[in-house]
Design a protein around this motif. Structure first.
Motif, PDB file in Angstrom:
ATOM      1  N   ARG A  78      -6.591  -1.470  -2.804  1.00 34.91           N
ATOM      2  CA  ARG A  78      -7.584  -2.347  -3.729  1.00 34.91           C
ATOM      3  C   ARG A  78      -7.464  -1.174  -5.295  1.00 34.91           C
ATOM      4  O   ARG A  78      -7.979  -0.613  -5.725  1.00 34.91           O
ATOM      5  CB  ARG A  78      -9.258  -1.721  -3.536  1.00 34.91           C
ATOM      6  N   ARG A  91      -5.063  -3.598 -11.038  1.00 30.26           N
ATOM      7  CA  ARG A  91      -5.295  -5.212 -10.406  1.00 30.26           C
ATOM      8  C   ARG A  91      -6.673  -5.672  -9.576  1.00 30.26           C
ATOM      9  O   ARG A  91      -7.528  -5.379  -9.644  1.00 30.26           O
ATOM     10  CB  ARG A  91      -3.999  -6.132  -9.221  1.00 30.26           C
ATOM     11  N   TYR A 227      -4.354   3.723 -12.489  1.00 26.35           N
ATOM     12  CA  TYR A 227      -4.412   4.008 -11.300  1.00 26.35           C
ATOM     13  C   TYR A 227      -3.529   5.135 -10.196  1.00 26.35           C
ATOM     14  O   TYR A 227      -3.976   5.871  -9.504  1.00 26.35           O
ATOM     15  CB  TYR A 227      -5.751   3.436 -10.757  1.00 26.35           C
ATOM     16  N   LYS A 308     -10.155 -10.453 -11.344  1.00 31.55           N
ATOM     17  CA  LYS A 308      -9.810  -9.278 -12.283  1.00 31.55           C
ATOM     18  C   LYS A 308      -8.228 -10.799 -13.379  1.00 31.55           C
ATOM     19  O   LYS A 308      -7.831 -11.333 -12.154  1.00 31.55           O
ATOM     20  CB  LYS A 308      -9.195  -8.465 -12.721  1.00 31.55           C
TER      21      LYS A 308
HETATM   22  C1  LIG Z   1     -11.233  -5.757  -8.976  1.00 29.23           C
HETATM   23  C2  LIG Z   1     -12.011  -4.273  -8.130  1.00 29.23           C
HETATM   24  C3  LIG Z   1     -11.861  -3.949  -9.545  1.00 29.23           C
HETATM   25  C4  LIG Z   1     -12.453  -2.527  -8.644  1.00 29.23           C
HETATM   26  N1  LIG Z   1     -12.567  -2.360 -10.170  1.00 29.23           N
HETATM   27  C5  LIG Z   1     -13.348  -0.598  -9.954  1.00 29.23           C
HETATM   28  C6  LIG Z   1     -13.877   0.694 -10.961  1.00 29.23           C
HETATM   29  O1  LIG Z   1     -13.052   0.536 -12.162  1.00 29.23           O
HETATM   30  N2  LIG Z   1     -13.906   1.069 -10.245  1.00 29.23           N
HETATM   31  C7  LIG Z   1     -14.002   2.162  -9.189  1.00 29.23           C
HETATM   32  O2  LIG Z   1     -15.108   3.348  -8.194  1.00 29.23           O
HETATM   33  N3  LIG Z   1     -13.786   1.394  -8.123  1.00 29.23           N
HETATM   34  C8  LIG Z   1     -13.702  -0.138  -8.119  1.00 29.23           C
HETATM   35  N4  LIG Z   1     -13.532  -0.848  -7.462  1.00 29.23           N
HETATM   36  C9  LIG Z   1     -13.632  -0.362  -5.723  1.00 29.23           C
HETATM   37  C10 LIG Z   1     -12.089   0.074  -5.356  1.00 29.23           C
HETATM   38  O3  LIG Z   1     -11.600  -0.474  -5.460  1.00 29.23           O
HETATM   39  C11 LIG Z   1     -12.934   0.494  -4.617  1.00 29.23           C
HETATM   40  O4  LIG Z   1     -14.240   0.896  -3.034  1.00 29.23           O
HETATM   41  C12 LIG Z   1     -11.880   1.526  -3.095  1.00 29.23           C
HETATM   42  O5  LIG Z   1     -10.553   1.618  -3.678  1.00 29.23           O
HETATM   43  C13 LIG Z   1     -12.086   1.533  -2.279  1.00 29.23           C
HETATM   44  O6  LIG Z   1     -10.764   2.207  -1.497  1.00 29.23           O
HETATM   45  P1  LIG Z   1     -10.695   2.053   0.404  1.00 29.23           P
HETATM   46  O7  LIG Z   1     -10.077   3.056   0.783  1.00 29.23           O
HETATM   47  O8  LIG Z   1     -11.945   1.987   1.084  1.00 29.23           O
HETATM   48  O9  LIG Z   1     -10.401   0.535   0.819  1.00 29.23           O
HETATM   49  P2  LIG Z   1      -9.134  -0.172   0.799  1.00 29.23           P
HETATM   50  O10 LIG Z   1      -8.473   0.546  -0.738  1.00 29.23           O
HETATM   51  O11 LIG Z   1      -8.914  -1.464   1.356  1.00 29.23           O
HETATM   52  O12 LIG Z   1      -7.509   0.320   1.307  1.00 29.23           O
HETATM   53  C14 LIG Z   1      -8.270  -0.112   3.243  1.00 29.23           C
HETATM   54  C15 LIG Z   1      -6.717  -0.799   3.241  1.00 29.23           C
HETATM   55  O13 LIG Z   1      -7.110  -0.770   4.759  1.00 29.23           O
HETATM   56  C16 LIG Z   1      -5.101  -2.342   4.799  1.00 29.23           C
HETATM   57  N5  LIG Z   1      -5.442  -2.513   5.690  1.00 29.23           N
HETATM   58  C17 LIG Z   1      -6.191  -3.916   6.170  1.00 29.23           C
HETATM   59  N6  LIG Z   1      -5.951  -4.277   7.493  1.00 29.23           N
HETATM   60  C18 LIG Z   1      -5.362  -3.516   7.944  1.00 29.23           C
HETATM   61  C19 LIG Z   1      -4.961  -3.702   9.245  1.00 29.23           C
HETATM   62  N7  LIG Z   1      -5.353  -4.374  10.694  1.00 29.23           N
HETATM   63  N8  LIG Z   1      -3.511  -2.317   9.847  1.00 29.23           N
HETATM   64  C20 LIG Z   1      -3.180  -1.248   9.338  1.00 29.23           C
HETATM   65  N9  LIG Z   1      -4.289  -1.603   7.475  1.00 29.23           N
HETATM   66  C21 LIG Z   1      -4.685  -2.409   7.177  1.00 29.23           C
HETATM   67  C22 LIG Z   1      -5.541  -2.703   3.314  1.00 29.23           C
HETATM   68  O14 LIG Z   1      -4.352  -3.325   2.796  1.00 29.23           O
HETATM   69  C23 LIG Z   1      -5.093  -1.672   2.046  1.00 29.23           C
HETATM   70  O15 LIG Z   1      -4.021  -1.430   1.937  1.00 29.23           O
HETATM   71  C24 LIG Z   1     -12.909  -2.347  -7.517  1.00 29.23           C
HETATM   72  C25 LIG Z   1     -12.204  -3.688  -6.471  1.00 29.23           C
HETATM   73  C26 LIG Z   1     -11.396  -3.893  -7.150  1.00 29.23           C
HETATM   74  C27 LIG Z   1     -11.737  -5.188  -6.122  1.00 29.23           C
END
Ligand SMILES: Cc1cc2nc3c(=O)[nH]c(=O)nc-3n(C[C@H](O)[C@H](O)[C@H](O)COP(=O)(O)OP(=O)(O)OC[C@H]3O[C@@H](n4cnc5c(N)ncnc54)[C@H](O)[C@@H]3O)c2cc1C
Length: 472
Positions: A78, A91, A227, A308
């Protein structure tokens, strides 16, 4: 406009690979990393978002063999910086929330040499038919948000733990004796604010837990150039295998086995960092099934909708734009932000949270872009000097809600859920660990929450608390 990334000052990590042969369970075919089993611990991480990459980077730097399996052909999850013409757009996440030294992202971006551009522009309210509301009224509406937050304890006491924010807003309007246009504007402002912040219709948000999550002091800021620079730096020297969706995870007291469509990996531990939406869909088969408490937490927590729309025009927008909530006649709300002050490009970002994002799901990209461009045109042509904003040269619409490996934008607490569910989701089970924004009971729904959750689980496996200094 996008600035090219300076060379990473994060120390390049020599990827640690042992050379010795291995024995026992870990000698079974699976890992194709040479010498992985020469170390007492090996960790398979599912998902190359911020949580997965920060765990992987910290563990790798501590000498633990680590492999990250990522479903998509790109890393970052994300956090996704992409190109829209000459413009770099984020994005997913774009703000660093709270630019204080307490925020671990501030230190990371500082070490990367990436400037955080403070986001401090005038805020407006625009109504279709009425145009811009006067400054004094916007100020009063802003104050109503603070007043609502101050009233939360009383509202909770009156409405009970099962109440939703939408119900709380209605009670607040009544208690304040508001009626007519003022009532409808304060209702609009409160709904718009909380929907944009928590990515869910206010009728779906828990009144009990709203505004109880943590935040860092200071202004918000944009990483100049996107980012994605954080992702590139975190992934440096880490073994990430893209295009590897994990289908099943077998786990026990002594190790884990992960299966993708094309390989089987074995490790002493796994950290699952896939989004809450993926876990809720049951897209990964766990053997044995996840414990009841974790499954119940998964059922209670929810994934929000926050999309977005980026519009890139071929000439500067005139008129007054800054940032604003847009109130369409037909209902709903959209947040519009002029990106000119941050990027130097004639671009506008529209953010749709909650109801509006759900509505967008039924529209084509072309419809969304046209509708958003029309809104921008109304806004920019209503204030002097009059200009023509249409048509945008290019546009980009996100679809996080329907994206297969996400199932939504970020997590929230609906009525009935609580931080205890986030803790249950985070609890390790045998050699299986969980990280990701939805597992953080204080900083969920954020990049810093994802980062801290990755460090938390890496620390649990390594045997001591880890922090941002273990990444740099
Ligand atoms: C539109 C939007 C705007 C945002 N704006 C902000 C902001 O301005 N500031 C802020 O702090 N936060 C913001 N956020 C929140 C932030 O982006 C997320 O909280 C953070 O990036 C999540 O990181 P993560 O590692 O937990 O999950 P993710 O980034 O979702 O990583 C999980 C990964 O697992 C992978 N995956 C899924 N299923 C499988 C599978 N079966 N096998 C292998 N891989 C898999 C996915 O492809 C993904 O790459 C925003 C989110 C969105 C969607």
């Amino acid at each position: 406009m996008a600035r090219s990334r300076p060379p990473s000052p994060l120390p390049r990590r020599e990827f640690l690979r042992g050379a010795g042969a291995c024995a026992g369970l870990w000698a079974l075919p699976g890992w194709n990393v040479a010498g992985l089993f020469s170390r007492p611990k090996s960790v398979a991480i599912v998902g190359a978002g911020v949580a997965g990459l920060s765990a992987a980077r910290a563990l790798s730097r501590l000498g633990i063999d680590t492999v990250v399996l990522e479903a998509l052909d790109r890393i970052g999850g994300r956090v996704h910086t992409a190109a829209l013409g000459e413009l770099r757009i984020d994005r997913g996440a774009s703000w660093v929330h709270g630019m204080s030294p307490k925020n671990p992202l501030v230190e990371l971006f500082r070490r990367l040499g990436v400037r955080l551009v403070p986001d401090h522009v005038p805020f407006h309210l625009f109504e279709e038919g009425n145009g811009f509301l006067p400054k004094w009224e916007v100020k009063a509406l802003n104050k109503s948000v603070t007043a609502f937050i101050d009233a939360l304890p009383a509202l909770r006491a009156q409405l009970g733990p099962a109440a939703d924010v939408g119900g709380g807003i209605e009670r607040f309007l009544t208690l304040r004796g508001l009626s007519g246009t003022t009532r409808s504007r304060v209702r609009f402002m409160l709904n718009a604010f909380f929907e944009a912040w928590y990515a869910a219709p206010t009728r779906r948000l828990s009144l009990e837990w709203i505004w109880e999550d943590g935040s860092f002091p200071g202004l918000d800021g944009f990483p100049e150039g996107g980012y994605g620079q954080l992702i590139t730096a975190l992934a440096e020297g880490v073994d990430v295998r893209t295009g590897s969706p994990v289908q099943s995870i077998h786990y026990g007291p002594s190790g884990v086995r992960l299966e993708t469509s094309h390989e089987t990996l074995r490790a002493t531990h796994a950290i699952v960092t896939v989004p809450l939406g993926v876990l809720k869909q049951g897209a990964i088969h766990f053997d044995p099934p996840l414990p009841q408490a974790k499954q119940a937490a998964l059922d209670r927590l929810e994934m929000g909708s926050f999309e977005k729309v980026h519009l890139l025009f071929d000439h500067p927008l005139g008129g007054q734009m800054d940032e604003l909530f847009y109130r369409p006649r037909a209902g709903g709300r959209l947040f519009l932000k002029d990106l000119w002050p941050f990027s130097g490009a004639p671009a506008v970002l529209a953010l749709a949270g909650g109801e509006f994002a759900l509505r967008m799901a039924s529209q084509s990209d072309a419809e969304v872009l046209r509708e958003t461009a029309e809104m921008v045109q109304r806004v920019t042509s209503s204030g002097p000097p009059s200009i023509h904003a249409l048509p945008p040269v290019r546009g980009d619409v996100t679809r996080w809600r329907d994206a297969r490996f996400f199932g939504g934008s970020f997590s929230y607490l609906p009525p009935g859920a609580s931080p205890a569910d986030q803790q249950a989701l985070a609890a390790p089970h045998q050699r299986l660990h969980f990280a990701g924004e939805a597992t953080h009971d204080r900083y969920y729904a954020s990049v810093h929450g994802a980062l801290l959750s990755g460090l938390r689980e890496a620390g649990r496996i390594f045997g001591r608390d880890l922090d941002v200094h273990d990444l740099i």
